[in-house]
Design a protein around this motif. Structure first.
Motif, mmCIF file in Angstrom:
data_model
loop_
_atom_site.group_PDB
_atom_site.id
_atom_site.type_symbol
_atom_site.label_atom_id
_atom_site.label_comp_id
_atom_site.label_asym_id
_atom_site.label_seq_id
_atom_site.Cartn_x
_atom_site.Cartn_y
_atom_site.Cartn_z
ATOM 1 N N LEU A 29 37.186 48.532 34.121
ATOM 2 C CA LEU A 29 35.905 49.091 34.581
ATOM 3 C C LEU A 29 35.760 48.954 36.093
ATOM 4 C CD1 LEU A 29 33.414 47.742 31.884
ATOM 5 C CD2 LEU A 29 34.223 50.099 32.165
ATOM 6 N N MET A 30 36.096 47.772 36.615
ATOM 7 C CA MET A 30 35.974 47.532 38.049
ATOM 8 C C MET A 30 36.885 48.475 38.839
ATOM 9 S SD MET A 30 37.099 44.126 40.181
ATOM 10 C CE MET A 30 38.818 44.542 39.897
ATOM 11 N N LEU A 31 38.139 48.580 38.424
ATOM 12 C CA LEU A 31 39.094 49.436 39.135
ATOM 13 C C LEU A 31 38.672 50.903 39.071
ATOM 14 C CD1 LEU A 31 42.403 47.686 38.046
ATOM 15 C CD2 LEU A 31 41.359 47.653 40.331
ATOM 16 N N GLU A 32 38.179 51.346 37.913
ATOM 17 C CA GLU A 32 37.695 52.727 37.799
ATOM 18 C C GLU A 32 36.526 52.965 38.755
ATOM 19 O OE1 GLU A 32 38.868 53.853 33.201
ATOM 20 O OE2 GLU A 32 36.935 52.900 33.577
ATOM 21 N N ASP A 33 35.607 51.995 38.832
ATOM 22 C CA ASP A 33 34.470 52.121 39.751
ATOM 23 C C ASP A 33 34.923 52.193 41.203
ATOM 24 O OD1 ASP A 33 32.630 52.139 37.702
ATOM 25 O OD2 ASP A 33 31.979 50.057 37.992
ATOM 26 N N MET A 34 36.063 51.573 41.495
ATOM 27 C CA MET A 34 36.598 51.581 42.856
ATOM 28 C C MET A 34 37.441 52.831 43.137
ATOM 29 S SD MET A 34 37.645 47.546 43.001
ATOM 30 C CE MET A 34 38.648 47.696 44.451
ATOM 31 N N GLY A 35 37.595 53.690 42.112
ATOM 32 C CA GLY A 35 38.373 54.908 42.290
ATOM 33 C C GLY A 35 39.868 54.718 42.125
ATOM 34 N N THR A 36 40.280 53.606 41.548
ATOM 35 C CA THR A 36 41.698 53.330 41.326
ATOM 36 C C THR A 36 42.112 53.894 39.970
ATOM 37 O OG1 THR A 36 41.524 51.288 42.601
ATOM 38 C CG2 THR A 36 43.430 51.498 41.146
ATOM 39 N N PRO A 37 43.128 54.754 39.928
ATOM 40 C CA PRO A 37 43.602 55.251 38.628
ATOM 41 C C PRO A 37 44.193 54.095 37.807
ATOM 42 C CG PRO A 37 44.557 56.520 40.452
ATOM 43 C CD PRO A 37 43.856 55.342 41.047
ATOM 44 N N VAL A 38 43.732 53.944 36.584
ATOM 45 C CA VAL A 38 44.174 52.821 35.747
ATOM 46 C C VAL A 38 45.193 53.220 34.686
ATOM 47 C CG1 VAL A 38 42.073 51.492 36.130
ATOM 48 C CG2 VAL A 38 42.203 53.044 34.182
ATOM 49 N N GLY A 39 45.390 54.507 34.476
ATOM 50 C CA GLY A 39 46.363 54.940 33.481
ATOM 51 C C GLY A 39 45.841 54.800 32.064
ATOM 52 N N ARG A 40 46.723 55.038 31.150
ATOM 53 C CA ARG A 40 46.384 54.984 29.721
ATOM 54 C C ARG A 40 46.202 53.543 29.251
ATOM 55 N NH1 ARG A 40 51.526 58.089 28.042
ATOM 56 N NH2 ARG A 40 51.686 56.124 26.953
ATOM 57 N N ASP A 41 45.687 53.416 28.025
ATOM 58 C CA ASP A 41 45.474 52.091 27.446
ATOM 59 C C ASP A 41 46.765 51.293 27.318
ATOM 60 O OD1 ASP A 41 42.786 52.545 27.269
ATOM 61 O OD2 ASP A 41 42.770 52.925 25.111
ATOM 62 N N ASP A 42 47.926 51.983 27.221
ATOM 63 C CA ASP A 42 49.197 51.276 27.093
ATOM 64 C C ASP A 42 49.951 51.191 28.426
ATOM 65 O OD1 ASP A 42 49.944 53.928 27.325
ATOM 66 O OD2 ASP A 42 51.369 53.884 25.667
ATOM 67 N N ALA A 43 49.244 51.393 29.538
ATOM 68 C CA ALA A 43 49.879 51.277 30.860
ATOM 69 C C ALA A 43 50.475 49.881 30.997
ATOM 70 C CB ALA A 43 48.860 51.547 31.969
ATOM 71 N N PRO A 44 51.695 49.773 31.518
ATOM 72 C CA PRO A 44 52.371 48.470 31.596
ATOM 73 C C PRO A 44 51.581 47.383 32.330
ATOM 74 C CG PRO A 44 53.917 50.227 32.091
ATOM 75 C CD PRO A 44 52.552 50.864 31.977
ATOM 76 N N TRP A 45 50.801 47.758 33.332
ATOM 77 C CA TRP A 45 50.076 46.737 34.086
ATOM 78 C C TRP A 45 49.074 46.002 33.204
ATOM 79 C CZ3 TRP A 45 44.885 46.171 34.793
ATOM 80 C CH2 TRP A 45 44.071 47.267 34.514
ATOM 81 N N ARG A 46 48.573 46.665 32.165
ATOM 82 C CA ARG A 46 47.562 46.018 31.313
ATOM 83 C C ARG A 46 48.169 44.864 30.510
ATOM 84 N NH1 ARG A 46 42.952 50.229 29.461
ATOM 85 N NH2 ARG A 46 43.156 51.695 31.179
ATOM 86 N N GLY A 47 49.381 45.058 30.013
ATOM 87 C CA GLY A 47 50.066 43.964 29.314
ATOM 88 C C GLY A 47 50.351 42.808 30.253
ATOM 89 N N SER A 48 50.760 43.132 31.471
ATOM 90 C CA SER A 48 51.007 42.091 32.479
ATOM 91 C C SER A 48 49.712 41.352 32.805
ATOM 92 C CB SER A 48 51.589 42.702 33.754
ATOM 93 O OG SER A 48 52.846 43.276 33.499
ATOM 94 N N ALA A 49 48.609 42.093 32.946
ATOM 95 C CA ALA A 49 47.319 41.473 33.244
ATOM 96 C C ALA A 49 46.860 40.586 32.090
ATOM 97 C CB ALA A 49 46.269 42.543 33.551
#
Length: 177
Positions: A29-49
């Motif tokens: 939510l924070m990144l989207e509000d900042m205009g940062t593309p977050v990718g799909r729900d299975d984006a690799p960064w989410r697992g890392s996070a």
């Protein structure tokens, strides 16, 4: 620390490893509000996070997150604090600095002071549970009023950044891993 927030059913508490997924969701939510593309729900960064939050939420000495729970919606707001080690100096003999990040509130719960309560709890944690004497954060335009109201001010020396090429994802972080 569980704090009832004015009879609303909302409760402020320190997050544990089981809250890692909720903190990733708030980060999205924070990144989207900042205009940062977050990718799909299975984006690799989410697992890392998720792994990053899970590991650090178990370290009670140098990492803390405070969240607000709603009885129906679950975690709806949060803020993260960590300690950074630097060389000691005359104004910071411990060499330990605090850093606040990942301050976010579900849009349905904004403008109720929830982020303020989370950041305030982090500042109390830094004051009472760590030898930190200086806390840093990066503020968005929308968050500046919140942070200045809690005592944050522009530093004497402005922060600068250099963006380096993105590193390759570690093995096992991709889809299907």
């Amino acid at each position: 620390m569980n704090v009832d927030m004015s009879g609303s059913g909302l409760a402020l508490r320190r997050a544990g490893p089981d809250d890692a997924a909720a903190l990733v969701g708030l980060r999205v939510l924070m990144l989207e509000d900042m205009g940062t593309p977050v990718g799909r729900d299975d984006a690799p960064w989410r697992g890392s996070a998720l792994r990053w939050f899970t590991e650090r939420l178990g370290d009670k000495d140098e990492f803390a997150a405070f969240v607000v729970d709603d009885p129906l919606a679950g975690v709806v707001s949060g803020a993260v604090g960590s300690c950074d080690h630097h060389a000691p100096g005359p104004t910071n003999p411990s060499g330990l600095y605090g850093y606040v990040s990942n301050v976010s509130t579900d849009p349905r719960f904004r403008r109720r002071g929830l982020a303020r309560a989370c950041v305030h709890a982090l500042l109390r944690w830094f004051e009472t549970d760590t030898p930190v004497g200086l806390v840093n954060l990066n503020a968005t335009t929308g968050g500046q009023e919140l942070y200045t109201g809690l005592g944050f001010a522009a530093p004497a020396f402005p922060a600068l950044q250099a963006r380096l090429p993105a590193p390759q994802a570690p093995p096992g972080d991709g889809p299907g891993a």
